[in-house]
Design an enzyme around this catalytic site. Structure first.
Site, PDB file in Angstrom:
ATOM      1  N   ASN A   1      -7.705   0.963   9.487  1.00  0.00           N
ATOM      2  CA  ASN A   1      -6.452   1.269  10.184  1.00  0.00           C
ATOM      3  C   ASN A   1      -6.743   1.156  11.671  1.00  0.00           C
ATOM      4  O   ASN A   1      -7.592   1.881  12.198  1.00  0.00           O
ATOM      5  CB  ASN A   1      -5.988   2.699   9.893  1.00  0.00           C
TER       6      ASN A   1
ATOM      7  N   ARG B   1       0.857  -1.187   0.000  1.00  0.00           N
ATOM      8  CA  ARG B   1       0.000   0.000   0.000  1.00  0.00           C
ATOM      9  C   ARG B   1       0.891   1.234   0.000  1.00  0.00           C
ATOM     10  O   ARG B   1       1.645   1.455   0.952  1.00  0.00           O
ATOM     11  CB  ARG B   1      -0.901  -0.008   1.241  1.00  0.00           C
TER      12      ARG B   1
HETATM   13  C1  FCB Z   1      -1.653   6.555  11.020  1.00  0.00           C
HETATM   14  C2  FCB Z   1      -1.194   7.178   9.721  1.00  0.00           C
HETATM   15  C3  FCB Z   1       0.158   6.702   9.266  1.00  0.00           C
HETATM   16  C4  FCB Z   1       1.117   6.545  10.418  1.00  0.00           C
HETATM   17  C5  FCB Z   1       0.506   5.733  11.528  1.00  0.00           C
HETATM   18  C6  FCB Z   1       1.413   5.494  12.696  1.00  0.00           C
HETATM   19  O1  FCB Z   1      -2.584   7.393  11.622  1.00  0.00           O
HETATM   20  O2  FCB Z   1      -2.117   6.919   8.701  1.00  0.00           O
HETATM   21  O3  FCB Z   1       0.622   7.586   8.286  1.00  0.00           O
HETATM   22  O4  FCB Z   1       1.531   7.776  10.855  1.00  0.00           O
HETATM   23  O5  FCB Z   1      -0.665   6.364  11.975  1.00  0.00           O
END
Ligand code: FCB
Length: 460
Positions: free
Chosen positions: A295, A82
């Site tokens: 995420n 990704r």
């Molecule tokens: C997320 C972000 C990524 C990275 C991680 C630790 O919020 O999408 O870019 O900074 O945290």
């Protein structure tokens, strides 16, 4: 639990094993070959904005070392990656004339990935808005919506013959609120009303871009990467339970509900009434997601408190933390995935980010990071359990390939499964990278022994 041989058969056939990165965090080359400035180039120069006083001008120098970095992924056995495209690298002014040399970089990178058997998942916006658009109001202006759609069309036309998997936006909640309310991210604005308006423009931009991509490439699969967390009350008190519902509305439902065709959640429209009156524009809106990107880093424990949400986050007593101060809580990961399936039933899900920062040290030329291995093993275990419960999870992207520029923390927080030595740009695979390699290899060899529940999940 960290035994890859035990974990691998619990993940379905065809599972994608990748890592995730973002352009500003790794590329460097901030003014190379005609690239325009982004809001992060500007913000990182504001005194005090970055804890270490650094900028992402060089970061991991991936703009020049991409071939070596793709080899590294291939050496781990990864079959997906990704990445994000830097909007100002390909459109220095945000709109108008494309920068062919910037486009050529992604063109070469995609070819190299495919030549190594690595499927590219491309994020169009991972936070580096062209500065030229910020000067016209940025995400706070509705003008950004058609600009984003034109940019999406340009990239789909340039790469869509080879890239099939797209994410329009990374973490719209962070873009809107860290960038425009808390002010710790670019562009560093601190106004709740602006932030809520930005979140609305982000959703409209997602819709516009998804349409453009599909029109340009009918075989494209379009998703989005959301930062999602279970929000649990800090106590049995009704006031804390209500606060947790508001936090869930703010973080999760505000984005999920409209993306799954339900419009903004009524309770949140009510709460945001002093700040927001445009919700009707999303009537009849459906993100039509081919997949949902999740995420996940931690859960949120919430009690009644202050601010527009009248809610505060609390750190549970005795909690285990990573080096960035985030609680380690894999059980909440399983709970989140199962809830997403129950409440929204996305066609497919990918873990588009999960990982941990630890204070790694090099000893005898090696980085042994048992805490990160344990973190990853416990989260993969939680995901595998969710698969057995019917969650249509098709892949997992570890955040991140190599230590990189961690936004306002600069390079002080290391999330990589590969260590970056910034002065020399030498990469060293950490023990966690070796663990991932073994997991991937075990998965390749394990398909014949998959359990009946995994087989069922595969057929679904
Ligand atoms: C997320 C972000 C990524 C990275 C991680 C630790 O919020 O999408 O870019 O900074 O945290």
């Amino acid at each position: 639990m960290s035994d890859p041989a035990a974990l691998a058969p619990r993940l379905p056939a065809g599972f994608l094993f990748g890592t995730a990165t973002a352009a500003y965090q790794i590329e460097g080359g901030h003014d190379a070959d005609g690239k325009g400035p982004s809001i992060w180039d500007t913000f990182s120069r504001v005194p005090g904005a970055i804890a270490t006083g650094e900028t992402g001008d060089t970061a991991c120098d991936h703009y020049h070392r991409w071939r070596e970095d793709v080899k590294l992924m291939a050496s781990l056995g990864c079959n997906a990656y990704r990445l994000s495209v830097s909007w100002p690298r390909v459109l220095p002014n945000g709109i108008g004339r494309p920068n062919d040399r910037g486009l050529a970089f992604y063109d070469r990178l995609v070819d190299e990935l495919l030549a190594n058997g690595i499927r590219p998942f491309v994020t169009l916006y991972h936070w580096d808005l062209p500065q030229a658009l910020q000067e016209r109001g940025g995400w706070a202006s509705p003008l950004v919506v058609p600009a984003f759609s034109l940019y999406a069309g340009l990239i789909a036309a340039a790469l869509g013959d080879r890239v099939k998997d797209w994410m329009t936006l990374n973490e719209p909640e962070v873009v809107a609120f860290a960038g425009h309310y808390v002010g710790v991210h670019a562009p560093g604005i601190r106004d709740f009303k602006t932030a809520v308006g930005v979140s609305h423009h982000l959703l409209l931009a997602h819709r516009a871009a998804a349409k453009t991509i599909r029109a340009a490439r009918p075989d494209a699969r379009v998703g989005i990467a959301l930062n999602l967390s279970p929000c649990d009350p800090a106590s049995d008190a009704a006031a804390d339970a209500d606060a947790a519902v508001r936090m869930d509305g703010y973080l999760n439902r505000w984005f999920l509900d409209p993306l799954f065709g339900r419009g903004y959640p009524k309770d949140m429209l009510e709460l945001y009434r002093p700040y927001f009156d445009q919700g009707h524009e999303l009537d009849g809106y459906d993100g039509a997601l081919d997949f949902l990107g999740v995420n996940y880093y931690s859960r949120r424990i919430v009690r009644a408190g202050g601010g527009p949400l009248r809610a505060d986050r609390v750190d549970p007593e005795g909690a285990e933390h990573t080096a960035i101060g985030w609680e380690v809580h894999p059980a909440s990961f399983r709970k989140l995935l199962v809830r997403l399936q129950r409440d929204y039933a996305p066609r497919h899900m990918y873990v588009t980010e999960n990982g941990a920062a630890y204070d790694d040290v090099i000893v005898d030329d090696r980085v042994d990071d048992p805490a990160r291995v344990a973190f990853l093993a416990r989260h993969f275990d939680a995901a595998a359990t969710a698969v057995a419960e019917g969650v249509p999870l098709r892949g997992y992207f570890i955040w991140t390939l190599m230590d990189n520029f961690e936004w306002s923390h600069g390079t002080s927080k290391r999330f990589g499964i590969v260590h970056t030595d910034y002065p020399t740009q030498r990469r060293r695979v950490k023990a966690s990278g070796d663990w991932y390699r073994r997991l991937i290899a075990a998965h390749r060899g394990a398909r014949s022994t998959a359990s009946p529940s995994v087989r069922r999940a595969e057929r679904a």
